[in-house]
Design a protein around this motif. Sequence first.
Motif, PDB file in Angstrom:
ATOM      1  N   SER A   1      51.894  -3.013  32.486  1.00 45.70           N
ATOM      2  CA  SER A   1      50.522  -3.447  32.244  1.00 45.70           C
ATOM      3  C   SER A   1      50.488  -4.913  31.810  1.00 45.70           C
ATOM      4  O   SER A   1      51.200  -5.330  30.911  1.00 45.70           O
ATOM      5  CB  SER A   1      49.859  -2.552  31.198  1.00 45.70           C
ATOM      6  OG  SER A   1      50.552  -2.571  29.965  1.00 45.70           O
ATOM      7  N   HIS A   2      49.663  -5.682  32.494  1.00 45.28           N
ATOM      8  CA  HIS A   2      49.433  -7.067  32.083  1.00 45.28           C
ATOM      9  C   HIS A   2      48.298  -7.678  32.882  1.00 45.28           C
ATOM     10  O   HIS A   2      48.039  -7.312  34.025  1.00 45.28           O
ATOM     11  CB  HIS A   2      50.699  -7.920  32.210  1.00 45.28           C
ATOM     12  CG  HIS A   2      51.231  -8.129  33.601  1.00 45.28           C
ATOM     13  ND1 HIS A   2      51.675  -7.112  34.407  1.00 45.28           N
ATOM     14  CD2 HIS A   2      51.434  -9.268  34.312  1.00 45.28           C
ATOM     15  CE1 HIS A   2      52.133  -7.606  35.545  1.00 45.28           C
ATOM     16  NE2 HIS A   2      51.983  -8.917  35.510  1.00 45.28           N
ATOM     17  N   GLN A   3      47.613  -8.595  32.246  1.00 46.83           N
ATOM     18  CA  GLN A   3      46.561  -9.374  32.890  1.00 46.83           C
ATOM     19  C   GLN A   3      46.698 -10.813  32.421  1.00 46.83           C
ATOM     20  O   GLN A   3      46.821 -11.077  31.219  1.00 46.83           O
ATOM     21  CB  GLN A   3      45.170  -8.831  32.562  1.00 46.83           C
ATOM     22  CG  GLN A   3      44.057  -9.655  33.211  1.00 46.83           C
ATOM     23  CD  GLN A   3      42.787  -8.864  33.446  1.00 46.83           C
ATOM     24  OE1 GLN A   3      42.835  -7.678  33.749  1.00 46.83           O
ATOM     25  NE2 GLN A   3      41.649  -9.518  33.318  1.00 46.83           N
TER      26      GLN A   3
ATOM     27  N   ARG B   1      39.991 -10.302  29.876  1.00 47.92           N
ATOM     28  CA  ARG B   1      40.991  -9.353  29.388  1.00 47.92           C
ATOM     29  C   ARG B   1      42.409  -9.930  29.432  1.00 47.92           C
ATOM     30  O   ARG B   1      43.387  -9.185  29.389  1.00 47.92           O
ATOM     31  CB  ARG B   1      40.942  -8.063  30.203  1.00 47.92           C
ATOM     32  CG  ARG B   1      39.621  -7.300  30.088  1.00 47.92           C
ATOM     33  CD  ARG B   1      39.801  -5.844  30.493  1.00 47.92           C
ATOM     34  NE  ARG B   1      40.335  -5.715  31.842  1.00 47.92           N
ATOM     35  CZ  ARG B   1      40.854  -4.581  32.339  1.00 47.92           C
ATOM     36  NH1 ARG B   1      40.886  -3.482  31.600  1.00 47.92           N
ATOM     37  NH2 ARG B   1      41.324  -4.545  33.577  1.00 47.92           N
TER      38      ARG B   1
ATOM     39  N   ARG C   1      41.792  -1.083  36.031  1.00 48.40           N
ATOM     40  CA  ARG C   1      41.159  -0.692  34.770  1.00 48.40           C
ATOM     41  C   ARG C   1      42.184  -0.453  33.677  1.00 48.40           C
ATOM     42  O   ARG C   1      42.027  -0.903  32.535  1.00 48.40           O
ATOM     43  CB  ARG C   1      40.322   0.578  34.993  1.00 48.40           C
ATOM     44  CG  ARG C   1      39.591   1.065  33.738  1.00 48.40           C
ATOM     45  CD  ARG C   1      38.789   2.326  34.021  1.00 48.40           C
ATOM     46  NE  ARG C   1      39.647   3.468  34.328  1.00 48.40           N
ATOM     47  CZ  ARG C   1      39.679   4.064  35.521  1.00 48.40           C
ATOM     48  NH1 ARG C   1      38.931   3.624  36.517  1.00 48.40           N
ATOM     49  NH2 ARG C   1      40.489   5.100  35.727  1.00 48.40           N
ATOM     50  N   GLU C   2      43.247   0.270  33.986  1.00 48.13           N
ATOM     51  CA  GLU C   2      44.183   0.727  32.958  1.00 48.13           C
ATOM     52  C   GLU C   2      45.321  -0.256  32.683  1.00 48.13           C
ATOM     53  O   GLU C   2      45.853  -0.274  31.567  1.00 48.13           O
ATOM     54  CB  GLU C   2      44.779   2.081  33.363  1.00 48.13           C
ATOM     55  CG  GLU C   2      43.758   3.192  33.554  1.00 48.13           C
ATOM     56  CD  GLU C   2      43.056   3.570  32.259  1.00 48.13           C
ATOM     57  OE1 GLU C   2      43.597   3.282  31.172  1.00 48.13           O
ATOM     58  OE2 GLU C   2      41.960   4.155  32.339  1.00 48.13           O
ATOM     59  N   THR C   3      45.716  -1.034  33.679  1.00 52.19           N
ATOM     60  CA  THR C   3      46.905  -1.873  33.507  1.00 52.19           C
ATOM     61  C   THR C   3      46.628  -3.355  33.707  1.00 52.19           C
ATOM     62  O   THR C   3      47.566  -4.158  33.669  1.00 52.19           O
ATOM     63  CB  THR C   3      48.027  -1.441  34.472  1.00 52.19           C
ATOM     64  OG1 THR C   3      47.655  -1.752  35.825  1.00 52.19           O
ATOM     65  CG2 THR C   3      48.318   0.042  34.353  1.00 52.19           C
ATOM     66  N   GLY C   4      45.369  -3.732  33.924  1.00 56.13           N
ATOM     67  CA  GLY C   4      45.059  -5.138  34.117  1.00 56.13           C
ATOM     68  C   GLY C   4      45.197  -5.571  35.559  1.00 56.13           C
ATOM     69  O   GLY C   4      45.689  -4.841  36.418  1.00 56.13           O
TER      70      GLY C   4
ATOM     71  N   LEU D   1      45.907  -8.275  28.166  1.00 54.15           N
ATOM     72  CA  LEU D   1      45.793  -6.819  28.085  1.00 54.15           C
ATOM     73  C   LEU D   1      47.147  -6.158  28.301  1.00 54.15           C
ATOM     74  O   LEU D   1      47.898  -6.527  29.209  1.00 54.15           O
ATOM     75  CB  LEU D   1      44.798  -6.324  29.134  1.00 54.15           C
ATOM     76  CG  LEU D   1      44.609  -4.797  29.263  1.00 54.15           C
ATOM     77  CD1 LEU D   1      43.175  -4.480  29.632  1.00 54.15           C
ATOM     78  CD2 LEU D   1      45.551  -4.184  30.300  1.00 54.15           C
ATOM     79  N   THR D   2      47.468  -5.187  27.448  1.00 53.93           N
ATOM     80  CA  THR D   2      48.584  -4.276  27.684  1.00 53.93           C
ATOM     81  C   THR D   2      48.114  -2.869  27.343  1.00 53.93           C
ATOM     82  O   THR D   2      47.146  -2.689  26.602  1.00 53.93           O
ATOM     83  CB  THR D   2      49.827  -4.632  26.844  1.00 53.93           C
ATOM     84  OG1 THR D   2      49.489  -4.601  25.455  1.00 53.93           O
ATOM     85  CG2 THR D   2      50.376  -6.004  27.212  1.00 53.93           C
ATOM     86  N   ASN D   3      48.817  -1.868  27.877  1.00 48.56           N
ATOM     87  CA  ASN D   3      48.405  -0.469  27.672  1.00 48.56           C
ATOM     88  C   ASN D   3      49.672   0.386  27.562  1.00 48.56           C
ATOM     89  O   ASN D   3      50.133   0.967  28.528  1.00 48.56           O
ATOM     90  CB  ASN D   3      47.521  -0.010  28.835  1.00 48.56           C
ATOM     91  CG  ASN D   3      46.887   1.352  28.595  1.00 48.56           C
ATOM     92  OD1 ASN D   3      47.356   2.129  27.756  1.00 48.56           O
ATOM     93  ND2 ASN D   3      45.839   1.652  29.341  1.00 48.56           N
TER      94      ASN D   3
ATOM     95  N   THR E   1      52.683  -9.901  28.132  1.00 49.76           N
ATOM     96  CA  THR E   1      52.747  -8.736  29.010  1.00 49.76           C
ATOM     97  C   THR E   1      53.525  -7.605  28.346  1.00 49.76           C
ATOM     98  O   THR E   1      54.173  -7.783  27.315  1.00 49.76           O
ATOM     99  CB  THR E   1      53.452  -9.085  30.344  1.00 49.76           C
ATOM    100  OG1 THR E   1      54.866  -9.147  30.118  1.00 49.76           O
ATOM    101  CG2 THR E   1      52.973 -10.412  30.900  1.00 49.76           C
TER     102      THR E   1
END
Length: 279
Positions: A192-194, A199, A232-235, A202-204, A269
């Motif tokens: 997950s990264h953006q 966002r 949506r969930e991981t960027g 973002l990490t999840n 990330t």
Amino acid sequence: MADLIGGIGTSHVPAIGAAIDHGKTGESYWKPLFDGVEPARAWIAEHKPDVCIVVYNDHASQFDLSLIPTFALGMGATFDIHDEGYGPRPVPQVHGDPDFAWHLAESLILDEFDMTLVTDMTVDHGLTVPLSLAYGQPDAWPCKVIPLCVNVIQYPPPTGNRCFQLGRALRRAIDSYDKDIKVAIFGTGGMSHQLQGERAGLTNREYDLQWLDQFVSDPATLLNIGHTEYLRETGSEGIELVMWLIMRGAMNERVRELHRFHHIPVSNTAYGLLVLEND
């Protein structure tokens, strides 16, 4: 006959390469990451693959909007390190295996995968960072490398199912090669990264760990995850995870998980790592 000895899934964060190149791996920020990678490096050192197939994405280095192959296979004898704006990474030139690459190309295309065959290409951090994580800073890479580049930059990227099926076709191609070589396959990118927008950063962790569980034990549950869920969930860059599914498709249905590592943050990330062998 060629033998697929294992699969490695790893993020390819460019800052990891910079930390290695500038001697920062022992610093307090970076040491937990490199300690977590050490078992994968030990596995590589023990098993010594002759060829590594590295599934990665180009970051508008070799390919730009003038040419966007969904799946591109590197056919050359050598691949130079791309200058991504701050000079090429100080790592060895990558040496290919044209005989094996042409065998893979013929098998994949006759298996109805329309590969783009590239005889002259540079490689960027998407490929070199996984090699550095596996081998450190050698004078020469101790294996030959076949780059398999996947478009996850320009919409639409391939689906997870298409990537998994490509992995299965790749396994058939490996199994039909008549030279006695040991092959490892890397699925790279994610987790997950953006990197931009509201966002950014973002990490999840929860989603990443659940995804890794399914990846190992029940990959079929991941094949129909749509691009929107990854976004949506991981960027916006989490779609890179579909490249791991090429590696998983090449492995047996049942695998042994030898090592798993997940770490946040690496730059901005989430970093993920798996080492698998066939069961």
